[in-house]
Design a protein around this motif. Structure first.
Motif, short mmCIF file in Angstrom:
data_model
loop_
_atom_site.label_atom_id
_atom_site.label_comp_id
_atom_site.label_asym_id
_atom_site.label_seq_id
_atom_site.Cartn_x
_atom_site.Cartn_y
_atom_site.Cartn_z
N HIS A 40 0.83 -1.27 -0.04
CA HIS A 40 -0.10 -0.10 -0.04
C HIS A 40 0.90 1.15 -0.12
N ASP A 41 0.65 2.25 -0.80
CA ASP A 41 1.25 3.39 -1.17
C ASP A 41 2.90 3.28 -1.29
N VAL A 42 2.95 2.19 -2.04
CA VAL A 42 4.48 2.08 -2.42
C VAL A 42 4.62 2.91 -3.62
N GLU A 43 3.85 2.63 -4.42
CA GLU A 43 3.74 3.30 -5.93
C GLU A 43 2.81 4.47 -5.89
N ARG A 44 3.60 5.54 -6.09
CA ARG A 44 2.51 6.87 -6.07
C ARG A 44 2.48 7.64 -7.41
N TYR A 45 1.50 8.07 -7.73
CA TYR A 45 1.10 9.00 -9.03
C TYR A 45 0.80 10.14 -8.69
N LEU A 46 1.27 11.24 -9.59
CA LEU A 46 0.77 12.45 -9.55
C LEU A 46 0.14 12.62 -10.99
N VAL A 47 -1.44 12.92 -10.87
CA VAL A 47 -2.11 13.05 -12.19
C VAL A 47 -2.60 14.60 -12.36
N GLN A 48 -2.30 15.20 -13.28
CA GLN A 48 -2.69 16.77 -13.23
C GLN A 48 -3.63 16.79 -14.39
N PHE A 49 -4.53 17.35 -14.62
CA PHE A 49 -5.89 17.58 -15.39
C PHE A 49 -5.71 19.50 -15.60
N TRP A 50 -5.86 19.77 -16.80
CA TRP A 50 -6.22 21.22 -17.27
C TRP A 50 -7.05 21.32 -18.47
N PRO A 51 -7.81 22.30 -18.41
CA PRO A 51 -8.85 22.33 -19.81
C PRO A 51 -7.74 22.42 -20.68
N ALA A 52 -8.48 21.94 -21.91
CA ALA A 52 -7.68 21.85 -23.22
C ALA A 52 -8.17 22.95 -23.86
N LYS A 53 -9.10 23.43 -23.66
CA LYS A 53 -9.96 24.78 -24.36
C LYS A 53 -9.90 26.04 -23.27
N PRO A 54 -9.15 27.13 -23.57
CA PRO A 54 -9.28 28.28 -22.53
C PRO A 54 -10.60 28.76 -22.43
#
Length: 153
Positions: free
Chosen positions: A139-153
């Motif tokens: 548990h919590d050995v593999e960690r991800y950062l997943v970032q979302f931002w709008p494709a259209k401003p």
């Protein structure tokens, strides 16, 4: 400069080296998870779905999900084992975490429907692989950062 809108920590139950982030309103998806899942590909985008290939076979990974109002600052590549980018389309503004072994688990809000850019980073892949070969799970050995931002401003 882009601003962080929200951040949430979620768990991903990894089964058979895989998990996905999928549009929460998944009834109309042409290919729901795990259809056409491709083993060995770190990040693979499909309409309304993002598939991840994990370093470990069976474990619980930690994801920090961030929603930004524009492109987030670049991460130092040397701090991560893997990185990838994809596009994501959301009809509901909500995303569900999916596991190949237990199905739908947690959800998080993007804030609005639409087209999104996604950047994902991962660390701990070797440790997760070693756990899978030895003890079996972690548990919590593999960690991800997943970032979302709008494709259209």
């Amino acid at each position: 400069m882009a601003q962080l809108v929200r951040q949430q920590r979620v768990n991903a139950d990894v089964g058979y080296h895989s998990f996905a982030l999928q549009e929460s309103d998944d009834g109309e998806l042409p290919m729901p998870f795990p259809d056409d899942y491709e083993s060995g590909v770190f990040l693979n985008g499909f309409p309304g779905r993002l598939d991840f290939y994990s370093g470990g076979h069976t474990h619980t990974a930690t994801l920090i999900v961030e929603v930004w109002d524009g492109p987030p600052p670049e991460q130092d590549p040397s701090a991560w084992d893997e990185q990838g980018e994809a596009e994501f389309e959301s009809t509901s503004g909500e995303v569900a975490v999916w596991s190949g072994s237990v199905g739908r688990t947690e959800t998080f809000a993007l804030g609005s429907p639409g087209s999104w850019h996604v950047r994902a980073h991962c660390v701990g892949r070797g440790e997760a692989a070693a756990l899978s070969e030895g003890e079996g799970t972690g548990h919590d050995v593999e960690r991800y950062l997943v970032q979302f931002w709008p494709a259209k401003p």
